[in-house]
Enzyme design. Sequence first.
Site, short mmCIF file in Angstrom:
data_model
loop_
_atom_site.label_atom_id
_atom_site.label_comp_id
_atom_site.label_asym_id
_atom_site.label_seq_id
_atom_site.Cartn_x
_atom_site.Cartn_y
_atom_site.Cartn_z
N GLU A 205 122.59 15.13 -4.38
CA GLU A 205 122.43 14.17 -3.28
C GLU A 205 122.62 12.73 -3.74
OE1 GLU A 205 122.29 14.96 -0.10
OE2 GLU A 205 122.52 17.01 -0.78
N GLU A 221 119.37 10.39 -8.09
CA GLU A 221 119.18 11.41 -7.08
C GLU A 221 119.28 10.83 -5.67
OE1 GLU A 221 115.48 13.03 -9.29
OE2 GLU A 221 116.30 14.71 -8.16
N ARG A 223 120.78 6.97 -3.43
CA ARG A 223 121.99 6.19 -3.13
C ARG A 223 122.02 4.89 -3.93
NH1 ARG A 223 125.66 5.58 1.08
NH2 ARG A 223 126.39 3.45 1.36
N GLY A 238 115.18 11.34 -5.14
CA GLY A 238 115.95 11.92 -4.07
C GLY A 238 115.74 11.21 -2.75
N SER A 241 117.10 4.74 -1.22
CA SER A 241 118.25 3.91 -0.86
C SER A 241 118.05 2.50 -1.38
CB SER A 241 118.45 3.87 0.66
OG SER A 241 117.31 3.32 1.28
N ALA A 264 111.19 9.13 -4.23
CA ALA A 264 111.94 9.78 -3.17
C ALA A 264 111.75 9.04 -1.84
CB ALA A 264 111.49 11.23 -3.02
N LYS A 304 105.64 -12.82 -0.54
CA LYS A 304 106.75 -12.02 -0.05
C LYS A 304 107.41 -11.33 -1.25
CE LYS A 304 107.77 -14.55 4.18
NZ LYS A 304 108.80 -15.26 4.98
N ARG A 317 103.16 -0.13 -4.17
CA ARG A 317 102.63 1.04 -3.48
C ARG A 317 102.13 0.63 -2.10
NH1 ARG A 317 96.95 1.60 -6.94
NH2 ARG A 317 95.77 0.03 -5.74
N SER A 320 96.96 3.68 1.46
CA SER A 320 96.94 4.80 2.40
C SER A 320 95.97 4.58 3.55
CB SER A 320 96.56 6.09 1.66
OG SER A 320 95.27 5.97 1.07
#
Length: 344
Positions: A205, A221, A223, A238, A241, A264, A304, A317, A320
């Site tokens: 990929e 993995e 782009r 994976g 981008s 990913a 920023k 990160r 959560s």
Amino acid sequence: MPTTLFSLAFGVGTQNRQNDWLEVFYAQPLIRPAGELCDAVAKCIGYSGGNQAIAITTNQAAELAERLKSLDPVQSALLTRLAESHRPLVATLLAEDAQLSSTPEAYLKLHLLSHRLVKPHGLNLAGIFPLLPNVAWTNQGAIDLTELPARQLEARLKGTPLEVTSVDKFPKMTDYVVPAGVRIADCARIRLGAYVGEGTTVMHEGFINFNGGTEGPGMIEGRVSAGVFVGKGSDLGGGCSTMGTLSGGGNIIISVGEGCLIGANAGIGIPLGDRNTVEAGLYLTAGTKVNLLDEGNQLVQVVKARDLAGQADLLFRRNSQTGAVECKTHKTAIELNEALHAHN
């Protein structure tokens, strides 16, 4: 005064019925060739200066091969083979790295990148898109789109397979050059003009666009867009981008330093320094507000993301519970980065 050139290459290519170039293959492109070599070529083919793509005959190729025997045995051997060609030949001479003016010039610069003679953003590629015709890439070579229906019918009548693998301005890199020391799972995902450094592995990929690439070693993995250059030992997870434009800041090089990990489905819109980690699923644009935390996870200030561009040893990160983007720095970031790399 000896002739000086930025680049020189002898190619064989494909033209349509109007004799327009569709593509050119340069087996041995040169960067800043020796003056004696340039002089010999210029005299043989009537080069008068500037950036030119000059069509040559097989007889001229044979003559050049003889003249270059003592000056450059490699180019002489190539020209000996080109003298046997049944396809159109071209000598492309670039006096300077200026804006492109022909399809053979555009293909030469793409070759310089994929042959690792120049790194991404090391060439002037202004005006490249109008000079790259959109063609059908087939198992019988490049075909002009207006001529494709007739070729398809002809193939059917002869019982000869004609497979169209893509319709695009850019061909697969591996149809022109396979750089040493790389692994590529799906060659269709690497465009000519990509820079794939030694030791790079591109998984199924993974994708590398022209004028982008990897210094290697590393694993791709996700782009790698045009304008992105990934440093040594970095991993792009994976589905990740990267963008070639800083939002609100104009076009810049989006570089990724050594030892980085982009998880990913993550993405970046700022250059990363060495040993940065962007956690999976986090898309970091230039304008993203980032909470800087100290070693005790206490908020230091809000900045920023563009203000952190190029800095080393950062962990990005998302909290959560609050959804805020956070950045850990210094010793804690280094330890977490090393732990993540060891886990992956």
